[in-house]
Each structure stands twice: as C-alpha cells, then as structure tokens.
Write a protein that holds these residues in place. Structure first.
Motif, PDB file in Angstrom:
ATOM      1  N   MET A   1     -14.090  27.009  27.146  1.00 38.83           N
ATOM      2  CA  MET A   1     -15.067  27.979  26.338  1.00 38.83           C
ATOM      3  C   MET A   1     -14.876  27.620  24.872  1.00 38.83           C
ATOM      4  O   MET A   1     -13.710  27.534  24.610  1.00 38.83           O
ATOM      5  CB  MET A   1     -14.766  29.275  26.647  1.00 38.83           C
TER       6      MET A   1
ATOM      7  N   VAL B   1     -11.027  27.712  24.068  1.00 38.32           N
ATOM      8  CA  VAL B   1      -9.932  27.980  24.855  1.00 38.32           C
ATOM      9  C   VAL B   1     -10.178  27.667  26.398  1.00 38.32           C
ATOM     10  O   VAL B   1     -11.407  27.322  26.648  1.00 38.32           O
ATOM     11  CB  VAL B   1     -10.308  29.663  24.899  1.00 38.32           C
TER      12      VAL B   1
ATOM     13  N   CYS C   1       0.490  27.600  30.872  1.00 35.62           N
ATOM     14  CA  CYS C   1      -0.072  27.172  29.822  1.00 35.62           C
ATOM     15  C   CYS C   1       0.132  25.620  29.415  1.00 35.62           C
ATOM     16  O   CYS C   1       1.123  24.980  29.966  1.00 35.62           O
ATOM     17  CB  CYS C   1       0.899  27.856  28.681  1.00 35.62           C
TER      18      CYS C   1
ATOM     19  N   VAL D   1      -9.481  28.546  30.201  1.00 35.26           N
ATOM     20  CA  VAL D   1      -9.078  29.814  30.805  1.00 35.26           C
ATOM     21  C   VAL D   1      -8.903  29.218  32.290  1.00 35.26           C
ATOM     22  O   VAL D   1      -9.843  28.655  32.765  1.00 35.26           O
ATOM     23  CB  VAL D   1     -10.072  30.852  30.972  1.00 35.26           C
TER      24      VAL D   1
ATOM     25  N   GLN E   1     -11.235  35.719  20.256  1.00 36.03           N
ATOM     26  CA  GLN E   1     -10.920  35.720  21.668  1.00 36.03           C
ATOM     27  C   GLN E   1     -11.368  36.852  22.487  1.00 36.03           C
ATOM     28  O   GLN E   1     -11.512  36.828  23.689  1.00 36.03           O
ATOM     29  CB  GLN E   1      -9.316  35.681  21.734  1.00 36.03           C
TER      30      GLN E   1
ATOM     31  N   HIS F   1      -8.682  36.879  16.808  1.00 35.27           N
ATOM     32  CA  HIS F   1      -8.269  37.812  17.630  1.00 35.27           C
ATOM     33  C   HIS F   1      -9.766  38.117  18.063  1.00 35.27           C
ATOM     34  O   HIS F   1     -10.085  38.246  19.426  1.00 35.27           O
ATOM     35  CB  HIS F   1      -7.666  38.997  17.208  1.00 35.27           C
TER      36      HIS F   1
ATOM     37  N   GLU G   1      -5.317  27.802  23.841  1.00 33.17           N
ATOM     38  CA  GLU G   1      -6.205  28.278  22.770  1.00 33.17           C
ATOM     39  C   GLU G   1      -6.080  27.391  21.460  1.00 33.17           C
ATOM     40  O   GLU G   1      -5.028  26.944  21.080  1.00 33.17           O
ATOM     41  CB  GLU G   1      -5.619  29.652  22.144  1.00 33.17           C
TER      42      GLU G   1
ATOM     43  N   ILE H   1      -6.375  33.542  32.962  1.00 32.37           N
ATOM     44  CA  ILE H   1      -5.185  33.654  31.877  1.00 32.37           C
ATOM     45  C   ILE H   1      -5.653  32.142  30.983  1.00 32.37           C
ATOM     46  O   ILE H   1      -5.866  31.365  31.406  1.00 32.37           O
ATOM     47  CB  ILE H   1      -3.915  33.277  32.439  1.00 32.37           C
ATOM     48  N   PRO H   2      -5.494  32.585  29.642  1.00 32.56           N
ATOM     49  CA  PRO H   2      -5.820  31.391  28.788  1.00 32.56           C
ATOM     50  C   PRO H   2      -4.678  30.400  28.583  1.00 32.56           C
ATOM     51  O   PRO H   2      -3.523  30.829  28.416  1.00 32.56           O
ATOM     52  CB  PRO H   2      -5.941  32.156  27.632  1.00 32.56           C
TER      53      PRO H   2
ATOM     54  N   LEU I   1     -14.975  35.763  23.392  1.00 31.77           N
ATOM     55  CA  LEU I   1     -14.546  34.932  24.824  1.00 31.77           C
ATOM     56  C   LEU I   1     -14.146  35.482  26.320  1.00 31.77           C
ATOM     57  O   LEU I   1     -14.698  35.262  27.167  1.00 31.77           O
ATOM     58  CB  LEU I   1     -13.667  33.663  24.382  1.00 31.77           C
TER      59      LEU I   1
END
Lengths: 1189, 136
Positions: B82, B8, B118, B10, B36, B33, B19, B15-16, B39
């Motif tokens: 991450m 991921v 994003c 961030v 995440q 999930h 992913e 905010i990611p 993380l």
C-alpha cells in the motif's frame, strides 16, 4: 448540519420535549421512554380526535394506510435559520414533562411551561404532562385550560394507554394545525426566506425576481406540510409545481429542496415495496439534488452561508439510503466525496456532525476500519474544543474505535461476550491451534494502536477519568513497551501512578499492566509428603501405585495415562501448596508489585499475597502459595496483582499466547527473553483436585539430618524421629526399605512405630535403626582417591544410601472411592569412608610345650578343649593369651591378619571369639556362650599392623567319621549309590562348620569415642583356612598327657618360700629320685582303638636319654610297645617310673601305632596306602628336674 | 516540490510487516501516524475491491484530504503493498509496486524468514527507498 439525517427526515414532525419543574433526569428519561414509543401515529387512530373545520387541503390524505411521524427533540433544540426552507426543521409542538410530587405548585408549573414554550414560535400545539399528581392537585382547576394534562398514578400499562390517547390527540391537533397553515399559505402572503438570500436591501430587479420565486417556494413549503401530514400524493403534486416554478426562476436551492421532498414523498408512497426501479429513481433524483445544491453555491456570500451543508446532508441521506441496500461501493464513493466536502465546511460542529455520520455509515456497511478512522477524526475535533465535556466525548468515541484497532479494554470484551465463552476459554487452557493464535494477533498495527491508546490516555486525563486513563496507560505499557523509549516508559509509569492516586484504593481494572506473569511450574510434592492413591482392595494399599521397575516408561501403564490427557494434581485441604510463577519487567524502571497472589475463582482456596520488587529489565521466579480450604476443584487461571495502585488480574493464558505470537514473529518481543530468561516449556495449568485432609508425617534423624559418616563396616545406631504434623491421626503405617545398600540396615524397630499407632496429630515416635556401613567397591575407592579426601557431600548424594519408607494413612472412610495415603521417604544418608583395609591374611602355627606337673588337667581338654581357667581371680582379658605352662599348647594356630590404616584416625582392633560352651559345669554365661576378648591392637594412621586371631578353641570334641569317611572312600559300596549327593552333602556340612567357625570370630574396631564397627573378614578367613581347615577343626584321634603320680608328690614338697611352694605345688621333680609318672591316653573317636604305646625321653640336646650308652635316665615299667586298648571317648592310664640322674630339662614324648585302624583314622591321618601303619604322636612335655637340695 | 509518500506492506493477518516514509517531505511523526491511519482505513475498501478484479494493481482505491491510497495485491498469500501518496503518477507507482513485489518475493524465499513476520532486512529497506526515489 444535523445528525442522523435520512431521506425520511423530511416527513417527521419535530416535537420538543422539555422537563418542567423539579424532575430528576432518571424520572424524565423514564417518562420520555414511554413517549418515545409513539413516534409513528397511524392516521386511522386519530380519526376520532380529528374534526374537519373546513375542507382539508390534503385531498389525497390516506386515512387508512397513512401515518404521522414524530421526532421527539428531547430537551428542545435551538431554532434553525433554515426553518422556512425545510418545514420539518420547525418545532411544531412542545410537550412539557412534569413530576407532580416534586413540583407541588401546579400554577408555577404552568407558568414555567409557558415560558419554556416561548422560544418555539412556530409550534402549534403545547401540552404539559403532569405525572403522578396528588388528589389535591387533581382537583386543580387549571386542567380545564387544556394545556396541563394529568396522568393519575396508575400501573404502567394504564399510564401508557393514557399517554397513547393523549399523543393521538396531539397528532390530530397537529394535523388540523397543518391544514390551517396550508390554507393560509395557499391564499398567499407568506414570505419564505433562507440565509442564502441576500440580506442587503433588494434592488428593484431583485424584488421582481423574488416575487416570482415566492410562489414556487410556497408550493415547496406546502409540499413539506403535506409530507408532514402524511399525504405524499398531495406533497408530490405540490413539489411538481414547485419544481416547475423554481426551474423557471433559476432558484436552484429551492429546486433541489423540492426535488428532495419529492424523493421523500416517493419513498413514503412506496413504503414497503422493494422495487429496484424506485431505487434507481431515488439514486438518480438524489444525484441531481446534490448537483443542484452545488449549483446554488453563490460566491458572494460563501463566507457567511453556504449550501454545502445541504449538499453534504443530501449525500449522507443518499448514502444512508443505499447503505440499507448494501451497495457498499457507491456508499463509499458518496462518503469519500462527503469527506472531501467536509474540508470546506465553515462550522466546526458541522464538520463534527459530518464525520460522525460518515463514521456511522461506514459502520453500517461493515467498514469498521473506515468507521474507526472517522471516529478518530471526530475525537480529534472534540479534543480541539479543549473542554472537559468534549474530552469525555472524545474519550467515548475513541473507546468505540478500540475494537477496530484491536486495543480494546478487556472489560469491554468481557461485556460483549457470553459468559459461557469466557468459561470455556478459561477451562481450555491447554493447547491452542496455530490459526487461533494467529487470529489473536490479526490487525495488530502497532503504530496505530499506540497512537489510539495515547489519545485515549490524553482524553481521559483531560476528561478526568482516572480509571480509563489507567487502563489505557496499562495497555500501552504492556503491549508496546519495546517501541517506547525508557523515558516514555517512565512517563507512562508516572501516568499510572497519577491515575491511581485519584482512584479509591482497591479499584480493580480489567486490563493488566506489568509485570508479565507466566506459570513456571507446580513443584511436585517433595518425598516427605508424597501422596499415594489407596487401593482399598488390598492390604498393602500402596502397592502398584508407584512406578515399579527401573523404567520411566512402561507399556503397561500407558493405557491409563492416555485417558487423562491432562496432568492431574492433588492438593489437600489445609496443607499449603506452592506454585512457581515467573515475573518479567521488560521496562526501564523499577517495578514494585505491592502484592501478588494466585487468582482462584472457585472460592475454596486462600492465596497468600507477597510483594515483589523487580529491577529494570529483569525477570524473577517467585513462589506463590496458598491453602486449599474446601474439597473440590481448583482452577488457577492467573494471578491477582496489585501494582501501580490498581488491582488487576493477569491470566497465564494471555502471556502464553503472547509468547506463542512472539515465536511466530507476530508480536514485537518476548518479554521474558528480553529480560534474559530462557525459553520455558509451555506449562499448562493441571487439573487440580482438593481432597480431604491427610495425616502428615515429618521425619528427622535425631542429632541432625546430615549424612552419617561411617567408616567401612562401622556399626551405629541412629534414631529417626517421626512426628505427625497433619490434622488427622495416622491410623496405619508400614515400614519398608528401598534403594541401594538395603543390607546396611541391620535392624529397624518396627514395633516402635506399630505400638505408637494411632499417631495423633502432634504426636511423635522415635524409631531406632541400626546401620552398618557397607564396603566400598573398587570404583568408589577410585573415585575417592581421585577426588581430594573430604569430598563427603558428593558421596552422600549419589544415591547409594538406603531409603526408609513409611506408607501411612488415616482412617479409610468406607464411602470414599478415591482415598489417598502417603509415603514418607527418609533417606538414611550414609557416607561411607574408607576404613581399615586388608593387606593379607595367613595361618600361623605355633608350638609351646607343656610342663609335666602333678596336677594336670583333663586330658580331653588338653589339646583342643578349653583353656581352663587357672585362677578365677585373673581378669578375663588375659584368659585367651595366657597359656598354662603345665599344659602347653600344641598345634596352636593363629589367623594372622595384616591390616593397614589409610585413614587419618587411629583404629583399635579388638578380636573376640564367641564359643559354645560344651562344658556344662563352667557355664556361668548366658546362652551357653562365652566371649573372649583379646587385648586391643592399635593401628595408627597410615600404618600397617597385624592382628592375631587364635584358632585353638574350635576343635571338635570327637573325631567323627561323618566328615571324612565318605570323602576318602569313594569306592565304598555304601556311598557309591549317590556319590555326588553325599559329596555335596559332605561339602555343605564342611562349609557349614567353617562358617560356624568364622561367624564366631569377630574382629571389632573402635576409633575415637563413638565410632566402632566390625571388619568384614569372612572371606579372608575362609580363604586362609580353606587348606588347613581339617587341622584346625578336627582333633587328633588320640591325645596324650603326662603327669606325676600323686603318691609321691608330698614327699618332694618343701614349702620354703611362696615361690617355691608354688613350683612344688605344681609338682617338680628332683634328680636322683624315682619319680612315678603316668601317661594318659585318650581316645577321641567313637571306636575302640588298639594301639601300642611308646614313650621316649629326650634331654635338651634332643638325645634319647632312656636308651643307648649315654642314658641319663633310668626307668621302670614298660615304655615301649605297650599294647593297650582304649575304649571310645575314654582315657587309660599307664604308669611307669623314671629316675633322673642329671638335673635339667627333659622332654617326654608319647607316641602310638594304631593297629587295625578304622577308615576314620586313616582319613584323619591322610594316609595314602591302605595298610600303612598309623602313627600318632603326642605333644612334647617338658620336665624340669631339679638338683638335690 | 515536496511529496508525501508512505509505503506499507500489510500481511495476510492485517499486520504491517514493513513501513517506510518514502516521500521527500520533511518527516514528522504526527504526519506519519496520520498516514498509517489512512492506510489502515483503506484496508476495508481493498478487502472488497480485491475480489472484484483480477488485476494485482488496484490503482487508487481511497483518498482522504489530498492523499491517495494506491494498492497492489500479491496473488500468493494476499499480502498488500500500500502506498499513500499525493502525486498522480500511476505508471510510476505501478512500476514501483512491481519491483517491490519482486523484492518481497526474494524475502519470502529466505528460509529463515517466517511468512507473516516483520521484514527487518536493511537491504530490503535500502532497495525500497531507492525504488521510491526512482519512480515516485
């Protein structure tokens, strides 16, 4: 494992607090809250209750500074198998709480209490508190037993004091009990066991080992009791002994326990000191505690019991200790280790407690995300239990995580924030700074958020909490719809519906669901109800309020606008207002909004709800309306929406922020854009003021408000009806015109409005307005031609119509600083169609000779005067064209207009001439004007026709020098002084007279039944007349006329027939007869004219028949060179006689040469040379000579 | 042998922005999930740890059950890469992070990319997955 452990837990005395008898939970809680304050009892305060029965084993009891710590176990707790290992796990005392009014029988209370005490076998002290006893109960003898303690009704302070005393008494009893226990233990004989010890029958070797260990364990337990008794020094001594013994016997578990107790004793002893050395000591010792607990792990009974929970508890204790000192890194390490250890915990509830504690500790050191993570783990453990209570717990725990995952319910946000902040939020809904917007979307980890919300929804469904479920589903749907499949969206929608079914109707929820609502616009007042600030200092109070001039921006008004940075809006009490909002439903299901209305918190606004149906993926602009009810401010922060069975408030600001976030790429999607709605300017809610009611005029054109279609030059009267639709009467009103083509409004009945004031509510007044269509310019015509005919609407809209403005207002209250008036703008929609057009105009001259009769008219009028009314019986229409044959018309001029009709209707042209009647005896018409109408000329469509306008009536009666002299004698000394002035003056007069002439000619047209108008022909006539205006206007200096002398008339009259008599009446001449005749000479000037007159007579061939050898007419009297002198404006007769020998037509001509002509005459005659003779010629007169009968 | 790896990126605003499940273990949504969540929770630790060292690669900062969180902090605008993994291949992870960082810098240089939004580039996604196969 136990929750909420810390190092100090070891020194807390557990006291079970149990409800006895009938007692409501709230009362129980109330009494317990009083008790709860006394969790720490100073040893100094219990001194008076303490009696030393024997020598205390606690030799180092700190009576001055020490204290006992109580831990009240509300509702009691089950006995722990580890009570022997850690004495603080025992329940040492039981307190019953009884509410006397609800349990009158005290005996049964005592009985119940005794039953309740049974499970707590280790307890030393039992007390039952009976609150609020009645007098009869107070006298109950059971109080002598000591276990029942009455608290007589008293005020809270007294009660608390009473309670404190009792608690101190309990503390003293406990202390004495502990002493007893310790003395007993020291003498030996207690066997201390833990579940870790093998339950199987002990082997001989084991028995010996156990015996050795017993001593160490006893020492450890005594140490525990010392700690409970508040004597850390004694405890430390015992723990030291215990450590030695445990090490020797390899009893690691008890070793660790003693070590733990030792740390507690150390901390209690050093309470209040902040010594880093102590911290290091604690850390060091506890690490060894953890290590020894781990060492004590015995493989063979690992399935049944494990010291793991003690190891984890120790870890948590250390972590808690360190977390107070903010040593985050170490705490994290410890907690991570504890979490790892949690995997091998056997008991699910132990794991639950572990995770709860880990979450709490992470929370204490400020690691909220970690805390949320473990909270979620806790919730998952709860959810695994599959019962309602666990589901409620799961829901509550998840609710705590929402803050970290940024999915809070708005209700919880509102609760946590001070009210002022919310207010300022709502007030300041203008611009937000970029970084603030960004901060709004911080930590939006959508995957996690969706999972958390889904879990909340699940747990709420299981827990049977529809409102929480609704709120979670709403948040899920609103924030994450782009990530949810249409099927999932439908599922959420049905979850919302299901939740709403279980809720009472009218339930409100702080979290809005769908739709997304943004402010679209505040429609401005339409021109009908425009408001204008009154300027009380001025009579015309509306002046200056509207932007004047053609520019939208004026530098002069700039200063004012910057003062009020926000847009302002004025609403009026009692008048409905509209606000446009845009709704969006980005989801894949039909959204039915049961009702939506504006949310106004200032309670002076009635909003009207409407219902909307939004198809999937659609947006809609709707109009929300309402009525302001009171004067003041109105704030519109959002809308109240009733959708999915719950009422929610949607704030515009939230959606604005969302859209801003979408623009920054921080949010998943813009709900409006994905519904196909365009980007909208960020509309801020203006500052809205509500003002007292104003009158409201409504206007309409009688007969329909559509455009009045007129042909060029058409004149029509329309009626504008103005009604007061307001609740206040109109006290003053002012009419004015603006816009283009204002001159097309010929007249407005100002008085009609004025006389109707004050116009009461509901009253109506009709104002007649006369319109005249303007001429189309060539551009307009081009446009018209280009567009196919009949494109009327476009033409009417292009703003060329004049506007009728009414500024009106109610009564001005003297105290009011900002009063408002109103402006009613009624567009007079005129659509002008091309009408008749000119082709050309010209002047025609015409001569019709007159007949000589016996009754000729006045010579003065013969050539330029009025055409006399010959016969009164004749209709007036005929008058202008009928030319009296006995007078003829000499020099008659016609203005010829050639008109074409490009339209598709038929026009009828009528010419009328308005005359000033100078002949007084004929005036029977008002205002001294006579109008003559010529017969109408009809022009068919696409035809061209000519219209003749006779110009015979415009000759001036007198040839005045004023026009001419100056013009033609520029060298004259009189005028040399100011030639330019006089010249100008003369021209002006000339122009004036031409204008006067033209203005009297009116060319009116009519088409169909009700359109009629006037052609604008001024310019044309002027152009046509310019060259010959003199001839038209000015009379000749002399006019001549012939007539038969009256004396002979009778002789020739022979009344045979009506026709003949008619002729004879007019005077006919017979051949072979001496005919006495007269020539009349009139002087039209103001000077006496001397002249020599000559008369000739010609036959039809034009030969002179008076002279020469072929003369056919004999004459008597003088005909040539007759000298005469005509006084000004007089006429003179000259008689002569003629004898016609041949019957037939003859023409008589009179001519004169003027002697000593004046300047005026010369100018009139346009003679170039100064001594040129001026010759005047009269018109020809026809004489018909009849043969002898 | 199957491995778990969840990668991921961030952004500074937590905010990611990217992913990817790059492990070889069969994909399960529930597991993704959970990854995440782990993380996300590790961000707290990264937040403190990032200020204590000048290194960009923070190695493994957190663990839950058998899963380890390794973090790489970029210098410029505090973006965190991450990785949640169950393997113990520090060198490979470090190389992975360094190469992904380069890719990320290329993304940042795109004038049409709004920092903090994003990363939707499929090219980036392909490259990251290729790197994951190479190093992890």
């Amino acid at each position: 494992m136990e929750p909420d452990v810390s190092i100090e837990t070891s020194c807390m005395i557990r006291i079970a607090v149990l409800p006895i008898g009938e007692i409501t939970p709230s009362q129980f809680r109330d009494y317990v809250s009083m008790l709860d304050r006394h969790h720490k009892i100073d040893l100094s305060t219990i001194n008076s209750f303490y009696t030393e029965h024997q020598k205390s084993p606690f030799s180092h009891q700190p009576w001055e500074s020490g204290s006992l710590r109580f831990k009240f176990m509300i509702g009691g707790s089950p006995p722990s198998p580890w009570e022997d290992f850690q004495s603080n796990r025992k329940i040492h005392a039981v307190i019953g709480v009884c509410h006397c009014p609800s349990s009158p029988d005290l005996d049964s209370v005592i009985e119940q209490f005794q039953v309740a005490c049974k499970p707590y076998s280790a307890s030393i002290v039992h007390r039952c508190f009976a609150f609020c006893p009645a007098d009869s109960q107070l006298e109950h003898d059971s109080k002598k037993e000591g276990s029942l303690i009455m608290f007589p009704p008293a005020d809270r302070q007294t009660l608390e004091f009473h309670l404190q005393t009792i608690v101190q008494d309990i503390a003293a009893s406990l202390l004495m009990g502990f002493e007893d226990w310790v003395l007993k233990a020291e003498s030996g004989g207690t066997i201390l066991k833990t579940p870790l010890d093998s339950q199987a029958s002990l082997g001989s070797e084991e028995v010996i080992k156990a015996k050795k260990r017993r001593l160490g364990r006893a020492q450890k337990t005594i140490g525990d009791y010392c700690l409970l008794s508040g004597s850390p020094v004694d405890a430390n001594a015992h723990y030291s002994t215990a450590l030695e013994l445990a090490r020797l016997t390899g009893d690691y578990f008890w070793y660790a326990g003693a070590l733990e107790g030792g740390v507690c004793a150390l901390l209690i002893d050093r309470m209040g000191e902040k010594d880093p050395a102590v911290e290091d000591e604690v850390k060091y010792r506890y690490n060894s505690v953890i290590m020894h607990y781990r060492k004590s792990f015995i493989q063979d009974n690992a399935q049944r019991v494990s010291p793991l929970s003690f190891e984890l508890e120790a870890t948590l204790k250390l972590a808690r200790f360190l977390s107070r000192r903010v040593q985050a890194k170490e705490v994290v390490e410890l907690l991570t280790a504890a979490a790892d250890g949690g995997k091998s915990l056997i008991d699910a509830s132990d794991r639950l407690i572990l995770y709860i504690e880990i979450a709490r500790l992470f929370g204490t050191i400020g690691y909220h995300r970690k805390a949320a993570f473990f909270s979620r783990q806790v919730a998952q453990l709860y959810m695994q239990q599959e019962n309602r209570l666990a589901a409620i717990s799961a829901m509550q725990v998840l609710a705590m995580t929402t803050k970290s995952y940024r999915v809070q319910s708005r209700a919880s946000i509102a609760k946590n924030r001070p009210q002022s902040e919310i207010d300022s939020d709502q007030a300041d809904n203008s611009k937000m700074h970029h970084h603030l917007v960004v901060s709004l979307f911080e930590s939006q980890w959508s995957t996690l958020q969706m999972v958390v919300l889904r879990e909340i929804l699940l747990s709420a469904v299981r827990a049977g909490d529809p409102l929480t479920g609704w709120s979670a589903a709403a948040r899920l749907l609103r924030s994450y719809y782009p990530l949810i499949t249409p099927a999932g969206q439908n599922g959420l929608a049905s979850a919302l519906e299901n939740s709403a079914e279980r809720l009472p109707s009218g339930t409100r929820c702080a979290d809005p669901a769908l739709p997304f609502i943004r402010l679209h616009s505040f429609p401005l007042h339409n021109s009908q109800i425009d408001m204008i600030k009154r300027n009380p200092a001025r009579e015309d109070w509306w002046a200056g309020s509207a932007p004047s001039g053609p520019f939208i921006y004026t530098p002069f008004s700039k200063g004012e606008s910057t003062n009020s940075c926000k847009q302002e809006l004025i609403w009026i009490v009692g008048e409905p207002v509209q606000v446009l909002v845009e709704l969006a439903n980005p989801c894949g299901f039909d959204l039915i909004v049961d009702s939506i209305y504006l949310s106004v918190h200032s309670s002076n606004f009635d909003a009207f709800p409407i219902s909307v149906d939004l198809p999937p993926n659609s947006s809609k602009v709707i109009m929300l309306s309402g009525i302001p009810t009171k004067v003041g401010q109105v704030k519109v922060p959002g809308c109240i929406v009733h959708c999915f069975g719950v009422i929610t408030e949607h704030f515009f600001k939230d959606v604005d922020n969302l859209l801003l976030g979408a623009a920054q790429g921080l949010v998943l999607s813009d709900p409006f854009r994905c519904c196909g709605s365009g980007k909208l300017k960020n509309v801020s809610v203006p500052y809205i003021t509500v003002v007292p009611p104003l009158p409201l005029l409504v206007s309409h054109v009688v007969g329909g408000d559509s455009a009045v279609i007129l042909y060029e030059g058409e004149i029509r009267e329309i009626w504008i009806s103005v009604a007061n639709a307001g609740t206040v009467s109109v006290e003053e009103a002012h009419l004015s015109l603006s816009g283009k083509n204002q001159d097309s409004v010929i007249s407005i009945a100002y008085e009609a409005l004025k006389s109707a004031l004050p116009l009461k509510p509901g009253a109506e007044v009709t104002i007649p307005v006369t319109l005249k269509a303007w001429q189309l310019s060539s551009v307009d015509l081009d446009n018209l031609n280009r567009n196919s005919h009949g494109n009327v609407a476009r033409q009417a809209k292009d703003g060329s119509s004049p506007l009728l403005m009414i500024h009106y207002a109610g009564l001005l209250n003297p105290g009011e600083s900002s009063a408002y008036g109103r402006r009613l703008v009624t567009p007079l929609n005129i659509c002008v169609l091309q009408g008749l057009s000119f082709v050309k105009a010209g002047l025609l001259a015409m001569e019709i000779p007159a007949h000589v009769g016996d009754n000729p008219p006045n010579v003065a009028q013969m050539d330029g005067g009025l055409t006399e009314v010959v016969d009164r019986s004749e209709s007036k229409n005929d008058k202008l064209v009928k030319i009296d044959p006995y007078r003829g018309s000499w020099g008659l001029r016609f203005l010829e207009l050639e008109l074409s009709n490009p339209t598709d209707v038929v026009f009828e042209i009528g010419v009328s001439v308005q005359l000033e009647n100078c002949n007084d005896k004929n005036t029977d018409l008002v205002d001294g004007h006579i109008e003559y109408d010529y017969p109408k000329t009809r022009i068919d469509r696409d035809y061209t026709a000519r219209v003749l306008i006779p110009l015979e009536h415009f000759k001036l009666p007198i040839l005045d020098g004023s026009f001419l002299i100056k013009d033609y004698s520029p060298n004259a000394p009189a005028s040399s002084k100011s030639p330019s002035f006089s010249e100008k003056n003369m021209k002006a007069e000339l122009d004036a007279s031409i204008k006067n002439l033209i203005s009297r000619i009116k060319v009116r047209w009519q088409s169909g039944r009700n359109s009629s108008g006037e052609l604008n022909i001024k310019d044309t006539i002027q152009a046509a007349l310019q060259t010959s205006v003199m001839d038209v206007l000015l009379p000749d200096p002399l006019t001549f006329g012939f007539r038969i002398a009256k004396s002979t008339t009778k002789v020739v009259t022979k009344p045979n027939s009506a026709e003949e008599s008619d002729i004879q009446n007019k005077g006919s001449i017979v051949a072979h007869d001496m005919t006495p005749m007269e020539v009349l000479v009139r002087n039209n000037t103001k000077d006496t004219i001397k002249l020599s007159l000559s008369i000739t007579c010609r036959d039809v061939a034009g030969e002179n028949c008076l002279e020469g050898n072929k003369a056919t007419v004999l004459w008597a009297g003088s005909l040539n060179g007759v000298k005469m002198e005509v006084p000004p404006l007089q006429e003179i007769k000259h008689a002569f006689s003629l004898y016609y020998m041949v019957p037939g037509e003859y023409t008589l001509l009179a001519a004169a040469v003027i002697d000593d002509a004046s300047e005026v005459l010369r100018a009139r005659a346009k003679c170039k040379l100064p001594d040129e003779p001026i010759f005047c010629r009269g018109p020809p007169f026809h004489v018909r000579v009849n043969g002898t009968l | 042998m199957t491995s778990t790896a969840c990668f991921v990126i961030v952004s500074r605003n937590d905010i990611p922005i990217y992913e990817a499940e790059v492990g070889t273990a069969p994909k399960k949504e529930e597991a993704a999930h959970e990854h995440q969540f782990i993380l996300h929770a590790a961000l707290d630790i990264v937040q403190d740890l990032a200020w204590t060292t000048s290194a960009m690669f923070l190695k493994s900062v957190d663990r839950f059950n058998d899963l380890v969180v390794s973090v790489y902090v970029t210098a410029a605008i505090h973006t965190r890469l991450m990785l949640l993994h169950d393997s113990r291949n520090d060198d490979g992870i470090k190389s992975f992070f360094q190469e992904v960082h380069e890719l990320y810098i290329k993304i940042l240089q795109n004038p049409l990319y709004l920092p903090g939004s994003c990363i939707k580039s499929p090219h980036f996604d392909t490259k990251v997955r290729a790197l994951a196969r190479k190093y992890l």
